[in-house]
Each structure stands twice: as structure tokens, then as C-alpha cells.
Design an enzyme around this catalytic site. Structure first.
Site, PDB file in Angstrom:
ATOM      1  N   HIS A 154      21.273 159.654 113.039  1.00  0.00           N
ATOM      2  CA  HIS A 154      22.498 158.892 113.332  1.00  0.00           C
ATOM      3  C   HIS A 154      22.662 158.625 114.830  1.00  0.00           C
ATOM      4  O   HIS A 154      22.797 157.454 115.226  1.00  0.00           O
ATOM      5  CB  HIS A 154      23.714 159.619 112.769  1.00  0.00           C
ATOM      6  CG  HIS A 154      25.017 159.033 113.223  1.00  0.00           C
ATOM      7  ND1 HIS A 154      25.418 157.758 112.895  1.00  0.00           N
ATOM      8  CD2 HIS A 154      26.015 159.557 114.004  1.00  0.00           C
ATOM      9  CE1 HIS A 154      26.605 157.511 113.444  1.00  0.00           C
ATOM     10  NE2 HIS A 154      26.983 158.596 114.126  1.00  0.00           N
ATOM     11  N   HIS A 163      26.753 161.942 121.538  1.00  0.00           N
ATOM     12  CA  HIS A 163      28.162 161.667 121.239  1.00  0.00           C
ATOM     13  C   HIS A 163      28.744 162.573 120.146  1.00  0.00           C
ATOM     14  O   HIS A 163      29.963 162.745 120.076  1.00  0.00           O
ATOM     15  CB  HIS A 163      28.346 160.193 120.862  1.00  0.00           C
ATOM     16  CG  HIS A 163      27.973 159.835 119.464  1.00  0.00           C
ATOM     17  ND1 HIS A 163      26.695 159.462 119.106  1.00  0.00           N
ATOM     18  CD2 HIS A 163      28.715 159.783 118.320  1.00  0.00           C
ATOM     19  CE1 HIS A 163      26.675 159.192 117.814  1.00  0.00           C
ATOM     20  NE2 HIS A 163      27.887 159.387 117.308  1.00  0.00           N
ATOM     21  N   GLU A 218      31.407 167.600 119.100  1.00  0.00           N
ATOM     22  CA  GLU A 218      32.244 167.584 117.897  1.00  0.00           C
ATOM     23  C   GLU A 218      31.640 168.411 116.766  1.00  0.00           C
ATOM     24  O   GLU A 218      32.377 169.091 116.031  1.00  0.00           O
ATOM     25  CB  GLU A 218      32.427 166.135 117.446  1.00  0.00           C
ATOM     26  CG  GLU A 218      33.298 165.941 116.226  1.00  0.00           C
ATOM     27  CD  GLU A 218      33.430 164.463 115.884  1.00  0.00           C
ATOM     28  OE1 GLU A 218      33.465 164.148 114.678  1.00  0.00           O
ATOM     29  OE2 GLU A 218      33.482 163.626 116.803  1.00  0.00           O
ATOM     30  N   ASP A 219      30.307 168.372 116.606  1.00  0.00           N
ATOM     31  CA  ASP A 219      29.680 168.962 115.420  1.00  0.00           C
ATOM     32  C   ASP A 219      28.762 170.147 115.692  1.00  0.00           C
ATOM     33  O   ASP A 219      28.183 170.709 114.756  1.00  0.00           O
ATOM     34  CB  ASP A 219      28.871 167.887 114.677  1.00  0.00           C
ATOM     35  CG  ASP A 219      29.756 166.779 114.125  1.00  0.00           C
ATOM     36  OD1 ASP A 219      30.933 167.055 113.837  1.00  0.00           O
ATOM     37  OD2 ASP A 219      29.280 165.638 114.001  1.00  0.00           O
ATOM     38  N   ASP A 224      28.790 153.435 116.883  1.00  0.00           N
ATOM     39  CA  ASP A 224      28.894 154.558 115.946  1.00  0.00           C
ATOM     40  C   ASP A 224      29.469 154.090 114.604  1.00  0.00           C
ATOM     41  O   ASP A 224      28.934 154.410 113.531  1.00  0.00           O
ATOM     42  CB  ASP A 224      29.791 155.628 116.574  1.00  0.00           C
ATOM     43  CG  ASP A 224      30.093 156.771 115.620  1.00  0.00           C
ATOM     44  OD1 ASP A 224      29.147 157.367 115.085  1.00  0.00           O
ATOM     45  OD2 ASP A 224      31.286 157.061 115.412  1.00  0.00           O
TER      46      ASP A 224
END
Length: 760
Positions: free
Chosen positions: A94, A118, A122-123, A183
Site C-alpha cells: 500500500h 505515512h 499510525e499502524d 492514499d
């Protein structure tokens, strides 16, 4: 529904395209997202997995340093290792796909580095501090800007607050939104693995928020594909119908667009204009819109011709040749080079008709304009780096991409909308206004406003909450109400009241189109429920005082009032305790005759005085028309009326055109030697105490005699005065008008232009 099924790029070619020069890289989104899976990579060599990204990046930046990309990929791959997408692919595919999209569009190295990272904060366990330490503050800011807020902390407000956070970050660096758009595009391509209801929810947010943002940032390559993907999800039947139309047209043996393109190439070749002529197929949503507008589609409706040249001047050369050698459809011409769109878009638009009746739309632009038209702010590279000498020479002055006007307005009003639901609904409404106009201020500055904006919107855009004191406007030099809808290119002067307690009217909400105006008005009304216009009719203020101490009062009308039906006579020679309109009196028209002149016979006798007018034949009685009050050296003409009297009008008077159109004969008249004249002047002013006294004093100091004066009721804090004056010398009229304009509170003085009946 699989991503392939919803991707309009998959049906195959929809129209033939001209061969493209290999030397110039082209944006081709059809292969984006098909990223190579991970391969072995040595410590000091570029990993095979980002080979496509490096190749696309070097096509735009041949000397780019790829080391930051290598390090960013290594960190992203190791951080996401073991994570899988719902489609079953390794998660690293991704960020690779997102980065490839941006690389193809021409994004610079910093943006691509942040794009690879990016989702790490967050993950994964990667922190923003780590990103700063390894890649610098700029990359950290971009990564932070696109990192979502946690639902655990924000609950249902997580999505709107995440978008608020991204927009605020975009206000400082537009590259944040570039990454978010890429995205979302890759996520939309692979949305088929989601449940239908989740597909629809994501598609609606994309339609309402992301697509308008892509349009505003000029990233057409992303916007058009997002539109088609949303179209396929939210309107599958209409999408399938459009797909069949495109497929059927592609299967036709003839191609009218190709024939017209060949004709255009011939015209330009014969004119020695170096140009590249391409056929650009319309995307699915565009075909659908054209079909709804025109009904039955013809072959030329499925695409446009694109003409690319080297210099700006060549665009107009191409336009001239096409309009000379082919049949132009003049109504389709638009010049977005001289006046670029608010999203940096530049092109000439026209259309030409083929002998068989087909009409082809033609876009004419330079190669650089085409790059910006496709990629918008992404094509500008790092907009915060100082331009090179080559860029400065070629690009000239362009709109500032780092803080476009629409974004500044959005950031301003979002501060006044702390509630997430209010922000979310207002954001969607704001972004739905997809066209922008530019209006000019008196100081030469500009205001960017959405199409349909009014003077109310302009006031709040320029003055913020100080616009509560706005009482009117001049649009293109003419007085206008605050409800006046503005057009692109209008000149707007906003008239501000001098009362610090000025307040907006609830009726303004009916004319406020921008969130900034609506929110400011609503906040004031909520804070002052007892002060709404409409409940203030009983309040009064002193409207005028005569120079000898005699006072006349008019009730202060609400600022949206227009009632001027009540009238009251007042003699200027009355004593100090003479008739006045008291605090509870209705709004009044105050009429004052000349001191010592009763409105009867003496006043009528005085009306015969005026400038000397000679008439053929001699001896006829002459009267100056009251509708236009001509004075030397006005150009004049005359008409005979009942009783043998000749009425003299200014040549430009509306009554002259009306009488000549009915066959009335004109009488030759000319000015004589006498310079004394009578004239009617109209003064527009703000309402304030002692205004009438100051005006009459200014008139007296200029040596003019007041024959009569009328003061109309205040409307939106504006007052209109009409004076009939006797001047000893007509040449002194300009000085008199300047003296009246110099009275504080007076913003305009002009000659009266009444609509007189034809028999006057």
C-alpha cells in the site's frame, strides 16, 4: 465488487490515442498500484521493490538523491512486516502504491519519503520522534499531518477531527493533502474487498470531501479517477450503462475525433506552428454528464482534442489558425491563460465544427501548463523552496500554492466551529461550492469567493466580525445592496458604518453563502437574542440639525428596513420648539424649502431663475427640465410642450430618448451668456447627528442658494439627501460637489436623474 470491476481503467481502450513521444514522460494511472512484491536487497543498493518508484521519480528529477527513499523503504518494510491488507497482500504494497502514484505525478523526494512512511506512526511502533531523527522535521510534519486520530480517544468525532487536523496541516504545507489524496485513491482501487455498506460510506466521504479537495488543489489526474471509482460504487447501473456506451463507441470503424485531429495537424503544420495534437478520451463521469446534457451522443462527444505547444504565445497562434481555417463555435471559447482558475489551471478552450456536423472541443496549452493541469500542486515540486532562475523566468507570477484563498477561508471559519458535527456538515457544504470568483477591492487587492457569493460574503471575507458594521456596497462604482450577487471580476467597495454598536440582521443569513459569513452572523445572533433586527424599530437617533438650531428627527430604521412611505413636512424657518418627529414617530421623509420661501407662489416664482438659454425661433418661453436639471456647459436639446413652452433637457436624459422614439421633434437650443443656473444634486451619506447642518453649511460657503431640500428616511443606516440649488456660476458646480463630498459621512454626490414623463 472487486477493485478491478470498479476501476474504469480496466475495460480497455476507449478511443485511439496519438503516438506519444518517448522523450517526455506521461502520467499513466492505469498501471499505478500494480507494485512489484518484495525482492532481495543488499544493504547499500536500492531495493528491487522500489525500483518502479525510483524510475518514475528520476523521470521528473534526473539528479534526485534516492538515498532517503531507500532508508524510508527499509524502515517502512521492517515496521509493516507481518501486516496484511484485507485483500491478502503484504501491507507494504500500500505505501509503495501510494508513493508510486505521487512519483508518476512528479512529487519531489521529501513528499515520496513521507509517503512511504505515512502509515508507520499510525499502524506500527514507529514514533514521530524517530521519523524526525532519521529524516528531518519536514518529513515528520508530513507524516504527522496524514496520521489519523484514534477512535478510542475521539469516538464518533474521530473522522471529522482527523480531516480538520489534516486541513490545518495542509494550511502550512499542501503536500499533506497530496499524500492523503494518493492514499485514498489506492484505497478506492482496492475497495472491492470491503462490505457494500462500508464501500458506500467511504465512497460518499470521497465524493463530498476528497474529490472537491483534489479539484481545488488542481490534481485532475487523481480527481477524475476518484470520480469514476465513486461513480461505479454509488451508481452501478448508470456506471454500467456508461461503460457500454464507451465500449460501443470504441468498436466503431470510424472515429470523427481522429479525422478532426488530422485536420488540425494539417492546419498547424501549414502554419509552421510546432504542436502536438492528442486525443484525450473523456473519463466515465464526464461521458455520463455529457450524455445527460446532450441526450444522444456522437463520436466526437467521447473525447477532446489536446494541443500542446512550447510557449504561451503559441497557444494564441494555434487559436487564431483554428478559428481562421476551421469553423469555430465562438460560444465555447474561454481564456484560462489570461485568467487562470483558482487551482492554477491554465488553458485555452474552444470548439470547432466539422462539415458533417460533429463538434470537437479543443484544449490548447503549453507542456508546462499540461503538467500543472494534470498534477496541480504536486507538479510544483517543493512549493516552499526558492524557485530556480529557470523557473522564475518561465513561470512568471502565479497564485501562491502554499496558501490558496479557499484554504485560508476554510481555516478561518473552522476555528469558529468547535463542534465536530458543525464542522463536518459545514465542510461538506463549503466544498460543494466548486467554482470560485475573484473580486477586486478599491486598494487593488483581491478577494476569492465561491460562485454565488454576495456582498455579505465579501464583507465577512474582508473584515471578519467587523463586517457587522457593513451598511452597503458599491459594485463596479454603483451603489448596491448587501444581497447583491457578485460576478467574477467585479470591483467591490464595502461601506462601513461608524456606530461601534452596529449589529447584523437575521435577514443577512438568507444572503450569506460562505461558512465564514454564516457562522459569524449566527454566533452574534445567538449571543444577542434580544438585539435582533426587527425588534429595534422603536429606537431613535438624531438624524439632523439645521444650522440655526432647528432640529428634525427621524426614527432609526432597522438595517434591513426599506419602508419610506411615511412623510412629514418641516419648515426650515420654524423655531426651536417647532414640529419634530419624536422618539415614537415613524421613519419620515424630511423636506426643507429655502429659508424664507413658502412652498407656494414665492417658491414657484423663484423657479424661473436659471441659466440663459437661446432658442430658435426666438421669443419662445424656456424652462429647464426638472428631471435632469441641465447647467452650462452640458450638451442640451429642447422639446416644445403645451402653451408654446420649450423644455430643455440634457442630451443624455432618459426623457430625450423616450420622446424621440415617439417621433417628437427636437428644438434647437443653446446656452446664452448668463452663467447663473439651477441644479438638483443627490447626496448619499451615513446617518449621523448634525449631518444636515454640516451639509447646508458647506453649500452656503460655496455661495449656492438652497431652493429646496429633501431628506429621505434612513435605510440600513444610509441617508439620501436631494437639494435643488441656485448657483451664481455654473462653472462652480464641480467645486460645490467636491465640498459636499468632503463633509464627513458623505460618500457620494451626483446630479439628479429622475425618470420624468415625456410631456415634461
Amino acid at each position: 465488487m472487486s477493485a478491478e470491476a470498479t476501476n474504469p481503467a480496466t475495460p480497455g481502450p476507449v478511443a485511439p490515442t496519438a503516438a506519444r513521444r518517448k522523450a517526455r514522460p506521461r502520467i499513466d494511472l492505469r498501471r499505478l498500484g500494480r507494485v512489484a512484491l518484495l525482492g532481495p536487497a543488499g544493504r547499500d543498493r536500492l531495493p528491487d521493490a522500489i525500483g518502479h518508484v525510483a524510475e518514475a521519480h528520476r523521470a521528473h528529477y534526473p539528479d534526485a538523491d534516492l538515498e532517503p527513499l531507500r532508508r524510508a523503504y527499509v524502515l517502512a518494510e521492517s515496521s509493516h512486516r507481518g501486516q496484511m491488507r484485507k485483500s491478502g497482500e503484504p501491507y507494504i504494497t500500500h505505501p509503495l502504491a501510494v508513493t508510486l502514484i505521487l512519483a508518476e505525478l512528479g512529487a519531489e523526494t521529501t513528499t515520496l519519503t513521507a509517503s512511504l512512511l505515512h502509515d508507520t506512526v499510525e499502524d506500527t511502533d514507529v514514533t514521530l520522534d524517530q521519523v524526525r531523527e532519521q529524516f528531518g522535521e519536514e518529513v515528520r510534519y508530513l507524516v504527522d499531518g496524514v496520521t489519523k486520530l484514534e477512535k478510542v480517544d475521539y469516538g464518533a468525532a474521530a473522522e471529522p477531527e482527523t480531516f480538520r487536523k489534516m486541513l490545518v496541516a495542509t494550511g502550512s504545507d499542501v503536500r499533506v493533502m497530496s499524500i492523503k489524496l494518493a492514499d485514498r485513491l489506492h484505497n478506492m482501487r482496492t475497495l472491492g474487498v470491503m462490505r457494500p455498506e462500508k464501500q458506500a460510506r467511504i465512497a460518499k466521504v470521497t465524493r463530498d470531501v476528497l474529490i472537491p479537495l483534489a479539484e481545488r488543489l488542481g490534481v485532475q489526474a487523481l480527481k477524475t479517477e476518484l470520480e469514476d471509482l465513486v461513480f461505479a460504487i454509488l451508481h452501478p447501473e448508470e456506471y454500467e450503462h456508461t461503460r457500454r456506451l464507451i465500449a460501443d463507441n470504441a468498436a466503431r470503424p470510424d472515429d470523427p475525433l481522429a479525422d478532426i485531429a488530422d485536420e488540425v495537424r494539417t492546419v498547424l503544420r501549414d502554419s509552421d506552428i510546432q504542436a502536438e495534437v492528442l486525443i484525450r478520451p473523456r473519463h466515465f463521469v464526464s461521458v455520463h454528464r455529457v450524455a445527460r446534457k446532450r441526450g444522444q451522443l456522437r463520436g466526437a462527444d467521447f473525447g477532446r482534442l489536446l494541443v500542446l505547444v512550447g510557449e504561451d504565445a503559441d497557444c494564441y497562434g494555434v487559436l487564431g489558425e483554428l478559428h481562421t481555417c476551421m469553423t469555430p463555435v465562438v460560444s465555447e471559447f474561454k481564456d484560462f491563460i489570461a485568467v487562470p482558475k483558482f487551482n492554477l489551471y491554465q488553458s485555452l478552450h474552444t470548439a470547432v465544427a466539422h462539415p458533417d456536423g460533429q463538434v470537437a472541443e479543443v484544449l490548447i496549452r503549453t507542456h508546462q501548463m499540461h503538467k500543472v493541469a494534470e498534477a496541480g500542486v504536486v507538479a510544483l515540486g517543493n512549493p516552499y523552496a526558492p524557485p530556480s532562475e529557470e523557473q522564475s523566468a518561465s513561470d512568471g507570477e502565479r497564485a501562491d500554492p502554499t496558501r490558496p484563498g479557499w484554504l485560508s477561508r476554510l481555516l478561518d471559519w473552522q476555528e469558529a466551529a468547535p463542534d465536530p458535527d458543525t464542522f463536518w456538515s459545514t465542510l461538506r457544504e463549503d466544498l460543494a461550492q466548486d467554482r470560485e470568483i475573484t473580486v477586486f477591492r478599491p486598494d487593488g487587492g483581491t478577494l476569492g469567493l465561491p460562485e454565488g457569493a454576495t456582498c455579505v460574503d465579501a464583507a465577512y471575507a474582508q473584515y471578519g466580525e467587523d463586517a457587522h458594521a457593513c451598511i452597503g456596497a458599491r459594485v463596479n462604482g454603483r451603489l448596491a445592496t448587501l444581497s447583491t450577487v457578485l460576478k467574477d471580476g467585479d470591483s467591490v467597495q464595502l461601506l462601513m458604518g461608524q456606530d461601534p454598536a452596529s449589529e447584523p440582521s437575521r435577514k443577512w443569513l438568507e444572503h450569506a453563502h460562505t461558512p465564514a459569513a454564516r457562522i459569524a452572523i449566527q454566533r452574534w445572533l445567538a449571543a444577542h437574542p434580544e438585539g435582533e433586527a426587527g425588534d429595534a424599530g422603536a429606537r431613535t437617533s438624531e438624524a439632523a440639525h439645521s444650522s440655526d438650531g432647528t432640529a428634525t428627527r427621524a426614527a432609526e430604521a432597522p438595517r434591513d428596513a426599506t419602508d419610506g412611505t411615511h412623510a412629514q413636512k418641516a419648515e426650515a424657518g420654524a423655531g426651536a420648539d417647532g414640529p419634530t418627529a419624536g422618539p415614537d414617530a415613524p421613519a419620515a421623509r424630511v423636506t426643507t424649502d429655502a429659508p424664507g420661501a413658502h412652498p407656494g407662489s414665492d417658491a414657484r416664482a423663484a423657479r424661473t431663475r436659471g441659466a440663459d438659454v437661446l432658442v430658435d425661433p426666438p421669443g419662445a418661453a424656456v424652462r429647464l427640465a426638472g428631471c435632469c436639471t441641465p447647467v452650462p456647459p452640458d450638451r442640451i436639446t429642447g422639446f416644445a410642450v403645451r402653451g408654446g413652452v420649450v423644455t430643455v433637457h440634457r442630451v443624455e436624459c432618459a426623457a430625450v430618448a423616450r420622446m424621440t422614439s415617439t417621433g417628437r421633434a427636437e428644438v434647437d437650443v443653446r446656452w446664452g451668456d448668463t452663467t447663473e443656473c439651477r441644479v438638483t444634486l443627490v447626496a448619499e451619506s451615513f446617518g449621523r447627528p448634525h449631518l444636515l447642518a454640516d451639509l447646508t453649511e458647506a453649500i452656503a460657503l460655496e455661495g449656492a442658494e438652497i431652493v429646496s431640500a429633501t431628506v429621505e428616511p434612513p435605510s440600513q443606516q444610509r441617508v439620501r439627501h436631494t437639494y435643488t440649488l441656485q448657483l451664481p456660476d455654473a462653472a462652480h458646480l464641480p467645486a460645490l460637489m467636491r465640498a459636499m463630498r468632503n463633509v464627513p459621512g458623505v460618500y457620494d454626490v451626483g446630479r439628479a436623474q429622475h425618470q420624468a414623463p415625456a410631456s415634461s
